[in-house]
Structure formats: structure tokens, C-alpha cells
Design a protein around this motif. Sequence first.
Motif, mmCIF file in Angstrom:
data_model
loop_
_atom_site.group_PDB
_atom_site.id
_atom_site.type_symbol
_atom_site.label_atom_id
_atom_site.label_comp_id
_atom_site.label_asym_id
_atom_site.label_seq_id
_atom_site.Cartn_x
_atom_site.Cartn_y
_atom_site.Cartn_z
ATOM 1 N N THR A 217 0.871 -1.224 -0.151
ATOM 2 C CA THR A 217 -0.007 -0.105 0.033
ATOM 3 C C THR A 217 0.877 1.211 -0.059
ATOM 4 O O THR A 217 0.564 2.206 -0.671
ATOM 5 N N ARG A 218 2.029 1.218 0.706
ATOM 6 C CA ARG A 218 2.947 2.391 0.741
ATOM 7 C C ARG A 218 3.619 2.601 -0.918
ATOM 8 O O ARG A 218 3.513 3.763 -1.351
ATOM 9 N N GLU A 219 4.008 1.578 -1.589
ATOM 10 C CA GLU A 219 4.213 1.473 -2.879
ATOM 11 C C GLU A 219 3.346 2.109 -3.760
ATOM 12 O O GLU A 219 3.602 3.182 -4.488
ATOM 13 N N ILE A 220 2.209 1.700 -3.597
ATOM 14 C CA ILE A 220 0.978 2.026 -4.280
ATOM 15 C C ILE A 220 0.631 3.555 -4.067
ATOM 16 O O ILE A 220 0.257 4.259 -4.940
ATOM 17 N N LEU A 237 -4.487 16.342 -21.482
ATOM 18 C CA LEU A 237 -3.671 15.663 -22.652
ATOM 19 C C LEU A 237 -3.401 14.494 -22.075
ATOM 20 O O LEU A 237 -2.786 13.548 -23.018
ATOM 21 N N LEU A 238 -3.343 14.043 -20.852
ATOM 22 C CA LEU A 238 -2.879 12.606 -20.377
ATOM 23 C C LEU A 238 -4.072 11.689 -20.391
ATOM 24 O O LEU A 238 -5.093 11.896 -19.668
ATOM 25 N N HIS A 239 -3.741 10.550 -20.939
ATOM 26 C CA HIS A 239 -4.770 9.731 -21.234
ATOM 27 C C HIS A 239 -4.335 8.347 -20.850
ATOM 28 O O HIS A 239 -3.593 7.631 -21.251
ATOM 29 N N LEU A 240 -4.843 7.948 -19.439
ATOM 30 C CA LEU A 240 -4.184 6.821 -18.753
ATOM 31 C C LEU A 240 -5.555 6.250 -18.045
ATOM 32 O O LEU A 240 -6.146 7.021 -17.283
ATOM 33 N N ASN A 241 -5.566 5.021 -17.876
ATOM 34 C CA ASN A 241 -6.589 4.308 -17.026
ATOM 35 C C ASN A 241 -5.938 3.503 -16.037
ATOM 36 O O ASN A 241 -4.857 2.704 -16.038
ATOM 37 N N TYR A 242 -6.415 3.688 -14.771
ATOM 38 C CA TYR A 242 -5.576 3.125 -13.698
ATOM 39 C C TYR A 242 -6.704 2.290 -12.794
ATOM 40 O O TYR A 242 -8.121 2.751 -12.510
ATOM 41 N N SER A 243 -6.385 1.174 -12.378
ATOM 42 C CA SER A 243 -7.321 0.158 -11.771
ATOM 43 C C SER A 243 -6.695 -0.441 -10.464
ATOM 44 O O SER A 243 -5.506 -0.873 -10.856
ATOM 45 N N ARG A 244 -7.338 -0.132 -9.391
ATOM 46 C CA ARG A 244 -6.658 -0.735 -8.331
ATOM 47 C C ARG A 244 -7.617 -1.776 -7.523
ATOM 48 O O ARG A 244 -8.799 -1.253 -7.263
ATOM 49 N N ASP A 245 -7.131 -2.911 -6.919
ATOM 50 C CA ASP A 245 -7.933 -3.706 -6.287
ATOM 51 C C ASP A 245 -6.980 -4.440 -5.171
ATOM 52 O O ASP A 245 -6.531 -5.553 -5.506
ATOM 53 N N VAL A 246 -6.939 -3.904 -4.086
ATOM 54 C CA VAL A 246 -5.845 -4.424 -3.122
ATOM 55 C C VAL A 246 -6.808 -5.005 -1.884
ATOM 56 O O VAL A 246 -7.416 -4.263 -1.294
ATOM 57 N N ARG A 247 -6.505 -6.474 -1.811
ATOM 58 C CA ARG A 247 -7.662 -7.071 -0.946
ATOM 59 C C ARG A 247 -6.621 -7.558 0.492
ATOM 60 O O ARG A 247 -7.347 -8.171 1.247
ATOM 61 N N ASN A 248 -5.508 -7.491 0.282
ATOM 62 C CA ASN A 248 -4.577 -7.612 1.396
ATOM 63 C C ASN A 248 -3.599 -6.583 1.741
ATOM 64 O O ASN A 248 -2.564 -6.247 0.980
ATOM 65 N N GLU A 249 -4.139 -5.881 2.640
ATOM 66 C CA GLU A 249 -3.373 -4.766 3.288
ATOM 67 C C GLU A 249 -2.015 -4.914 3.720
ATOM 68 O O GLU A 249 -1.209 -3.959 3.847
ATOM 69 N N ILE A 280 -2.584 0.892 -16.290
ATOM 70 C CA ILE A 280 -2.266 0.434 -15.094
ATOM 71 C C ILE A 280 -2.939 -0.385 -14.261
ATOM 72 O O ILE A 280 -4.182 0.252 -13.962
ATOM 73 N N GLU A 281 -2.889 -1.636 -13.899
ATOM 74 C CA GLU A 281 -3.850 -2.456 -13.154
ATOM 75 C C GLU A 281 -2.740 -3.253 -11.901
ATOM 76 O O GLU A 281 -1.965 -3.768 -12.123
ATOM 77 N N ILE A 282 -3.611 -3.029 -10.756
ATOM 78 C CA ILE A 282 -2.881 -3.603 -9.711
ATOM 79 C C ILE A 282 -3.821 -4.284 -8.811
ATOM 80 O O ILE A 282 -5.144 -3.969 -8.691
ATOM 81 N N PHE A 283 -3.455 -5.565 -8.605
ATOM 82 C CA PHE A 283 -4.313 -6.549 -7.966
ATOM 83 C C PHE A 283 -3.653 -7.431 -6.799
ATOM 84 O O PHE A 283 -2.428 -7.822 -7.075
ATOM 85 N N SER A 292 0.099 -4.834 -14.141
ATOM 86 C CA SER A 292 0.478 -4.813 -15.442
ATOM 87 C C SER A 292 0.330 -3.650 -15.881
ATOM 88 O O SER A 292 -0.303 -2.589 -15.333
ATOM 89 N N THR A 293 1.309 -3.107 -16.993
ATOM 90 C CA THR A 293 0.980 -1.881 -17.461
ATOM 91 C C THR A 293 1.337 -2.145 -19.169
ATOM 92 O O THR A 293 1.555 -3.203 -19.909
ATOM 93 N N SER A 294 0.642 -1.140 -19.714
ATOM 94 C CA SER A 294 0.558 -1.267 -21.395
ATOM 95 C C SER A 294 0.698 0.377 -21.805
ATOM 96 O O SER A 294 -0.236 1.092 -21.112
ATOM 97 N N ASN A 295 1.367 0.866 -22.703
ATOM 98 C CA ASN A 295 1.331 2.164 -23.345
ATOM 99 C C ASN A 295 1.604 2.228 -24.722
ATOM 100 O O ASN A 295 2.741 1.080 -25.017
#
Length: 345
Positions: A217-220, A237-249, A280-283, A292-295
Motif C-alpha cells: 500500500t505504501r508503494e502504491i 492531454l494525459l490519457h491513462l486508465n488506472y485500476s486498483r484492487d488491493v484485498r491484502n493490506e 495500469i492495473e494492480i491486484f 500490469s502496464t501497457s502504453n
Amino acid sequence: MVNFSKKEIRIHLICWLVYIFVEVVLAGFIAEKFHSFFFYALFYVINIGIFYFHSLWVMPLLYKKSKNRLLYFLLGLLFAYALYLAGVTIVNLLLEYFRLKPSPLDFSLKYISITLFRATFFTMYGTGYFYLNRYLERKDGEMKRVLEIEGLKYQLVVAEKDFLRAQINPHLLFNTLAFIRNASKNNLPNASLAIGGLTGLMEYALEDSKSDFVLLTREIEQMENLIKLNRLRFEHLLHLNYSRDVRNEGAVILPIILLTLVENIFKHGILNNPDHPANIEIFSDETQISFSTSNLAQTNGKTTGRKNGMNNISARLKHAYTGRHHFVYGMIGSKFETQLKIYFV
């Protein structure tokens, strides 16, 4: 010259005392008689003497870097036997002179054979002791080499982590300070937000990342801080999708890893195309961390910096999560993608 430590001297003394006690008692019961203290003391001085003479001086002759080492060894062995025979004979004569020996010395073939057999007995012990020492020294040397290699690996990982931290700071610092300079003239609230975000990132990069592991969580938090800074810089001008799902704190991770991967998006990615936004996706749950990331990737051919960063991340992950991670990256069509999984079980 062999130097024994105090501990080694104590061990040798205890071993010899136990050996002498057992042999004297057994020999006494078998022969149904015991000799004087001086009888045993003098003979065991000679026995112990040939043991150390053979193991510490004669046996090493076999391993000298010389063509004649076998000859030197045989001469050394003969010299040891001659010394032993002479020493035993002198002791017998002394005991006879002081009437501490019941029977006179009979210098016959039988006497010589028994004496040399006794010498062989202790030289065999000396040979065993010599090879045991060589084995222990070799094992000790191997252990020291392993520890040195592990120490070097640890220093390498620390250096890589410091390199990654330094890699983030100059690029981020330069771009953010340039933005703050411009924002301070036209948009003070944004400048204030950027200063706060930059301060948090620098504190994390310079201090928190010195730990071997940090809370995910600190890194995120700092990864999101970096995203916010760039959203301030590029606005619409910045087009970025970000998804976060952290179930283990309570999950932990190597510091700077995710931050570096996100930083690479802003360093090398094309982020102004609404049809191809960066992702950017974090689970995370009790079993794993998935990121994962893609650009869209720049096509100017300047990929050395990104490649070095990815190689360093791979090395750190391999050292920390051997057999417990999966990390791949590369171009897929016109996009640069990364996938990282860290398994807890």
C-alpha cells in the motif's frame, strides 16, 4: 608452523587425556599390572610427539610443489621412525637407570618390531588427523567463499536498488521542477500540489526504500502520487486508465519496483492519444500481487535506458523471489507491456 587456538588446545588435551586413561586402564587390566606415573608420562610424550611430528611436518611433504615430494615424504617418515626408536630406547634406559622398569632393556629384533609397530599406530592416527584437518579446512574455505559470494550478491542488490532510486529521481525531479516553475506563474494551487507530491516521492525514494521490503500500500501510494503529478503536468492531454484492487493490506513488496514501471510509462510512452490510453492495473489478495502496464511506445529508437531499468528490476526480483514470481515485458504491436506476478504461496 601451525598455530593452535586456545579452544583447539583444550580439545586436544581432553582427547589425549581420555585416550591415555582408557588405554592405560585397559592395558593394566589385561597385563594385571600398572606402571609408575613417570613410565606412562615419558612414553606418552614420545607417542604424542610422533603423532604431531608426522601429521604437521611429514604428511605435508606429500603435497609440496616438487617433483621429489614422494622421496622427501619417505625420508621424513624414516626420520620420524628413527627418532621414535631412539626416544623409546632412551626412555627405557632412563627408567632402567632409576629402577623404574622391572626388566632390563633387550635391544632385539622383537623389541625393534614392537617399537616400530607402536610408531606405526600413532603415525596412522596422525595421517587420519592430517586428512581430517584438510577436509575441515576445505569445507571452511568453501563456506567462506559462499559467504563472500552471498555478501557480493547482497551488495549488488543494494547497488541496483540505489541505482533504480537514482534513476527515478533526476528525471522526475527535472520535469516536476520545470512544471512547478511554470505553474507558480499561472496556477499556484497546482504548483502547491506538485510540491507536496514531489516531497512525498523524494522522501519515499531516499528514505523508505532503504528497507528490504515495504508495504504494498505504501508503494502504491507513491505510485499514485506519481500519476497525480503527471496528471497535473499534462492535464486533459494525459490519457491513462488506472485500476486498483488491493484485498491484502498487509502484503509487502520490494521498494521502487512498481514505481519504476510506472515511471517508465511517463519516460518512454505516448500518452496523448485518446484512442490508445495507457493502462495500469494492480491486484492483490492473500496469494499474490498482480501488476500490469501497457502504453503506446515511442519509436525514436532510444530504448537503452528502459532496457537497463527492466534488467535491473528482473535481477532484483530474481534475488528476492526465486521461484515465486513471473515478470515479462516487451513490445506487442505498437505497445510496450509489462506483467508482474509475485506469489505468496
